[in-house]
Design an enzyme around this catalytic site. Structure first.
Site, PDB file in Angstrom:
ATOM      1  N   ASN A   7      38.474  27.082 -19.952  1.00 10.35           N
ATOM      2  CA  ASN A   7      37.329  27.879 -19.506  1.00 10.35           C
ATOM      3  C   ASN A   7      37.859  28.982 -18.572  1.00 10.35           C
ATOM      4  O   ASN A   7      38.455  28.681 -17.535  1.00 10.35           O
ATOM      5  CB  ASN A   7      36.344  26.952 -18.783  1.00 10.35           C
ATOM      6  CG  ASN A   7      35.127  27.693 -18.272  1.00 10.35           C
ATOM      7  OD1 ASN A   7      35.223  28.803 -17.781  1.00 10.35           O
ATOM      8  ND2 ASN A   7      33.974  27.048 -18.366  1.00 10.35           N
ATOM      9  N   ARG A  18      37.071  42.767  -7.495  1.00 11.45           N
ATOM     10  CA  ARG A  18      37.590  44.092  -7.166  1.00 11.45           C
ATOM     11  C   ARG A  18      37.028  45.209  -8.046  1.00 11.45           C
ATOM     12  O   ARG A  18      37.326  46.372  -7.834  1.00 11.45           O
ATOM     13  CB  ARG A  18      39.123  44.091  -7.302  1.00 11.45           C
ATOM     14  CG  ARG A  18      39.829  43.648  -6.060  1.00 11.45           C
ATOM     15  CD  ARG A  18      39.647  44.691  -4.946  1.00 11.45           C
ATOM     16  NE  ARG A  18      40.163  44.217  -3.689  1.00 11.45           N
ATOM     17  CZ  ARG A  18      41.367  44.522  -3.217  1.00 11.45           C
ATOM     18  NH1 ARG A  18      42.182  45.284  -3.893  1.00 11.45           N
ATOM     19  NH2 ARG A  18      41.747  44.044  -2.062  1.00 11.45           N
ATOM     20  N   HIS A  43      31.315  31.083 -20.232  1.00  8.00           N
ATOM     21  CA  HIS A  43      29.947  30.701 -19.874  1.00  8.00           C
ATOM     22  C   HIS A  43      29.256  31.953 -19.307  1.00  8.00           C
ATOM     23  O   HIS A  43      29.177  32.125 -18.089  1.00  8.00           O
ATOM     24  CB  HIS A  43      29.999  29.583 -18.823  1.00  8.00           C
ATOM     25  CG  HIS A  43      28.692  28.922 -18.553  1.00  8.00           C
ATOM     26  ND1 HIS A  43      28.580  27.588 -18.250  1.00  8.00           N
ATOM     27  CD2 HIS A  43      27.430  29.400 -18.514  1.00  8.00           C
ATOM     28  CE1 HIS A  43      27.304  27.272 -18.054  1.00  8.00           C
ATOM     29  NE2 HIS A  43      26.590  28.359 -18.189  1.00  8.00           N
ATOM     30  N   ARG A  45      26.621  34.211 -17.821  1.00 10.85           N
ATOM     31  CA  ARG A  45      25.343  33.956 -17.156  1.00 10.85           C
ATOM     32  C   ARG A  45      24.563  35.270 -17.077  1.00 10.85           C
ATOM     33  O   ARG A  45      25.157  36.354 -17.155  1.00 10.85           O
ATOM     34  CB  ARG A  45      25.588  33.374 -15.768  1.00 10.85           C
ATOM     35  CG  ARG A  45      26.026  31.909 -15.826  1.00 10.85           C
ATOM     36  CD  ARG A  45      25.837  31.225 -14.470  1.00 10.85           C
ATOM     37  NE  ARG A  45      25.789  29.779 -14.590  1.00 10.85           N
ATOM     38  CZ  ARG A  45      26.858  28.975 -14.603  1.00 10.85           C
ATOM     39  NH1 ARG A  45      28.062  29.492 -14.533  1.00 10.85           N
ATOM     40  NH2 ARG A  45      26.702  27.666 -14.691  1.00 10.85           N
ATOM     41  N   HIS A  50      30.483  36.292 -13.637  1.00 12.05           N
ATOM     42  CA  HIS A  50      31.875  36.125 -14.082  1.00 12.05           C
ATOM     43  C   HIS A  50      32.049  36.732 -15.481  1.00 12.05           C
ATOM     44  O   HIS A  50      32.378  37.907 -15.584  1.00 12.05           O
ATOM     45  CB  HIS A  50      32.394  34.692 -13.922  1.00 12.05           C
ATOM     46  CG  HIS A  50      31.407  33.600 -14.154  1.00 12.05           C
ATOM     47  ND1 HIS A  50      30.831  33.393 -15.364  1.00 12.05           N
ATOM     48  CD2 HIS A  50      30.909  32.658 -13.314  1.00 12.05           C
ATOM     49  CE1 HIS A  50      30.021  32.349 -15.276  1.00 12.05           C
ATOM     50  NE2 HIS A  50      30.030  31.885 -14.044  1.00 12.05           N
ATOM     51  N   GLU A  70      29.296  28.705 -23.918  1.00 12.22           N
ATOM     52  CA  GLU A  70      28.336  27.738 -23.377  1.00 12.22           C
ATOM     53  C   GLU A  70      27.323  28.468 -22.512  1.00 12.22           C
ATOM     54  O   GLU A  70      27.609  29.526 -21.944  1.00 12.22           O
ATOM     55  CB  GLU A  70      29.059  26.658 -22.572  1.00 12.22           C
ATOM     56  CG  GLU A  70      29.848  27.208 -21.412  1.00 12.22           C
ATOM     57  CD  GLU A  70      30.587  26.137 -20.609  1.00 12.22           C
ATOM     58  OE1 GLU A  70      31.083  25.173 -21.188  1.00 12.22           O
ATOM     59  OE2 GLU A  70      30.663  26.310 -19.381  1.00 12.22           O
ATOM     60  N   THR A 100      26.933  26.127 -10.680  1.00 15.06           N
ATOM     61  CA  THR A 100      27.624  25.593 -11.854  1.00 15.06           C
ATOM     62  C   THR A 100      26.729  24.523 -12.459  1.00 15.06           C
ATOM     63  O   THR A 100      25.802  24.046 -11.798  1.00 15.06           O
ATOM     64  CB  THR A 100      29.013  25.028 -11.472  1.00 15.06           C
ATOM     65  OG1 THR A 100      29.663  24.557 -12.649  1.00 15.06           O
ATOM     66  CG2 THR A 100      28.922  23.897 -10.466  1.00 15.06           C
ATOM     67  N   HIS A 190      33.779  19.085 -17.048  1.00 15.54           N
ATOM     68  CA  HIS A 190      33.336  19.274 -15.673  1.00 15.54           C
ATOM     69  C   HIS A 190      34.173  18.425 -14.725  1.00 15.54           C
ATOM     70  O   HIS A 190      34.159  17.205 -14.786  1.00 15.54           O
ATOM     71  CB  HIS A 190      31.846  18.979 -15.439  1.00 15.54           C
ATOM     72  CG  HIS A 190      31.211  20.068 -14.622  1.00 15.54           C
ATOM     73  ND1 HIS A 190      31.441  20.213 -13.281  1.00 15.54           N
ATOM     74  CD2 HIS A 190      30.431  21.112 -15.004  1.00 15.54           C
ATOM     75  CE1 HIS A 190      30.800  21.292 -12.861  1.00 15.54           C
ATOM     76  NE2 HIS A 190      30.185  21.867 -13.877  1.00 15.54           N
ATOM     77  N   ASP A 191      34.919  19.128 -13.886  1.00 14.13           N
ATOM     78  CA  ASP A 191      35.750  18.500 -12.855  1.00 14.13           C
ATOM     79  C   ASP A 191      36.869  17.639 -13.410  1.00 14.13           C
ATOM     80  O   ASP A 191      37.397  16.780 -12.690  1.00 14.13           O
ATOM     81  CB  ASP A 191      34.884  17.716 -11.865  1.00 14.13           C
ATOM     82  CG  ASP A 191      33.978  18.648 -11.072  1.00 14.13           C
ATOM     83  OD1 ASP A 191      34.515  19.495 -10.340  1.00 14.13           O
ATOM     84  OD2 ASP A 191      32.752  18.555 -11.217  1.00 14.13           O
ATOM     85  N   GLY A 213      38.062  24.327 -16.569  1.00  9.18           N
ATOM     86  CA  GLY A 213      38.218  25.634 -15.946  1.00  9.18           C
ATOM     87  C   GLY A 213      38.718  25.563 -14.517  1.00  9.18           C
ATOM     88  O   GLY A 213      39.866  25.893 -14.219  1.00  9.18           O
ATOM     89  N   HIS A 214      37.871  25.098 -13.620  1.00  9.62           N
ATOM     90  CA  HIS A 214      38.125  25.232 -12.186  1.00  9.62           C
ATOM     91  C   HIS A 214      39.470  24.647 -11.751  1.00  9.62           C
ATOM     92  O   HIS A 214      40.282  25.331 -11.122  1.00  9.62           O
ATOM     93  CB  HIS A 214      36.975  24.573 -11.409  1.00  9.62           C
ATOM     94  CG  HIS A 214      37.048  24.801  -9.947  1.00  9.62           C
ATOM     95  ND1 HIS A 214      36.590  25.955  -9.354  1.00  9.62           N
ATOM     96  CD2 HIS A 214      37.552  24.037  -8.951  1.00  9.62           C
ATOM     97  CE1 HIS A 214      36.811  25.890  -8.058  1.00  9.62           C
ATOM     98  NE2 HIS A 214      37.393  24.740  -7.780  1.00  9.62           N
TER      99      HIS A 214
HETATM  100  N1  PXP Z   1      31.505  22.179 -19.441  1.00  6.87           N
HETATM  101  C1  PXP Z   1      30.409  22.831 -19.017  1.00  6.87           C
HETATM  102  C2  PXP Z   1      29.154  22.682 -19.813  1.00  6.87           C
HETATM  103  C3  PXP Z   1      30.431  23.651 -17.872  1.00  6.87           C
HETATM  104  O1  PXP Z   1      29.324  24.299 -17.475  1.00  6.87           O
HETATM  105  C4  PXP Z   1      31.643  23.793 -17.175  1.00  6.87           C
HETATM  106  C5  PXP Z   1      31.705  24.688 -15.971  1.00  6.87           C
HETATM  107  O2  PXP Z   1      31.480  26.009 -16.340  1.00  6.87           O
HETATM  108  C6  PXP Z   1      32.770  23.098 -17.649  1.00  6.87           C
HETATM  109  C7  PXP Z   1      32.673  22.288 -18.773  1.00  6.87           C
HETATM  110  C8  PXP Z   1      34.106  23.190 -16.969  1.00  6.87           C
HETATM  111  O3  PXP Z   1      34.017  22.600 -15.710  1.00  6.87           O
HETATM  112  P1  PXP Z   1      35.202  22.810 -14.670  1.00  6.87           P
HETATM  113  O4  PXP Z   1      35.216  24.271 -14.318  1.00  6.87           O
HETATM  114  O5  PXP Z   1      34.819  21.924 -13.521  1.00  6.87           O
HETATM  115  O6  PXP Z   1      36.462  22.388 -15.345  1.00  6.87           O
END
Ligand code: PXP
Length: 237
Positions: A7, A18, A43, A45, A50, A70, A100, A190-191, A213-214
């Site tokens: 991601n 910037r 993703h 928005r 972003h 997504e 998020t 996610h996480d 992603g994060h």
């Molecule tokens: N899946 C979904 C549906 C999300 O909204 C996100 C965050 O944008 C992720 C996965 C990835 O999560 P993370 O950035 O915590 O890895």
């Protein structure tokens, strides 16, 4: 094989800070592919804080791996996805101002809405995935709505991993079995991180894809993008 979809929202956040084109989101995405990523997730928005609409169209013809878009299926999002025709669309129930995603769909309460939206994407030949908590009923109704896959919302697993990883993963293993019994493909995200990914995968080796992603982009600050992607891929063997 479990695919790693990177991601790249955080890369776009850095660029937007910037106003110019550093870092170049498209170049980073292509480099992720070169370094071994199996897919790229964005993703977009509504406030374009972003990923921008234009990024989606810049990326689309250049990506060589799977493109996953997504987001919340607003009319604008549906229009964007139908025009860009990614390999996969993941429906997320987040409001426009949300920091998020922080929950899966109530697929039972939204059955009619989700069925209509999924129908449009299915008819366009785009694989569909619905973001859900590890909850049997949510998964059953995602299948009823016509989803090809569900994506399990793994934040609770990540949060409880340090305390007791067996307990933390148990509901996800059960949910993964429900999805499999219904013939649904299975994604997770996610996480997820270098700390918790390998164990998650070892417990649910039939996962189709993780979307990260994060933590991955943060790790790249220390390890570099190439080594980071290799390390995440190693967690999925
Ligand atoms: N899946 C979904 C549906 C999300 O909204 C996100 C965050 O944008 C992720 C996965 C990835 O999560 P993370 O950035 O915590 O890895």
């Amino acid at each position: 094989m479990t695919k790693l979809s990177v991601n790249i929202n955080k890369v776009a956040t850095l660029r937007n800070a910037r106003g110019g084109n550093v870092p170049d989101v498209v170049k980073v995405a292509l480099d992720c592919e070169t370094f071994g990523a199996d897919g790229i997730t964005v993703h977009p928005r509504p406030d374009e804080r972003h990923i921008r609409r234009s990024d989606v169209f810049d990326l689309r013809p250049l990506l060589r791996t799977e493109f996953n878009i997504e987001g919340y299926p607003s009319p604008e999002f549906i229009d964007l996805v139908l025009k860009a025709k990614p390999h996969q669309v993941t429906l997320v129930p987040d409001s426009p101002t949300q920091l998020t995603s922080n929950a899966g769909w109530n697929t039972k309460a939204n059955l009619e809405f989700l069925s209509d939206v999924l129908d449009r994407f299915n008819n366009a030949g785009i694989r569909t995935s619905v973001f859900v908590a590890p909850d049997a009923e949510a998964i059953e109704y995602a299948a009823k709505a016509g989803a090809d896959r569900v994506e399990l919302y793994t934040e609770p697993y990540a949060t409880h991993y340090a305390t007791n990883r067996e307990v933390a993963v148990a509901p996800f293993v059960e949910a993964a079995k429900v999805a499999r019994s219904l013939g649904l493909g299975l994604n997770a995200g996610h996480d997820l991180s270098l700390q918790n990914l390998q164990f998650f995968h070892s417990q649910i080796p039939w996962l189709d894809e993780v979307s990260i992603g994060h933590a991955l982009i943060s790790d790249a600050l220390y390890l570099g993008l190439q080594r980071t992607i290799h390390e995440y891929k190693n967690c999925l063997i």
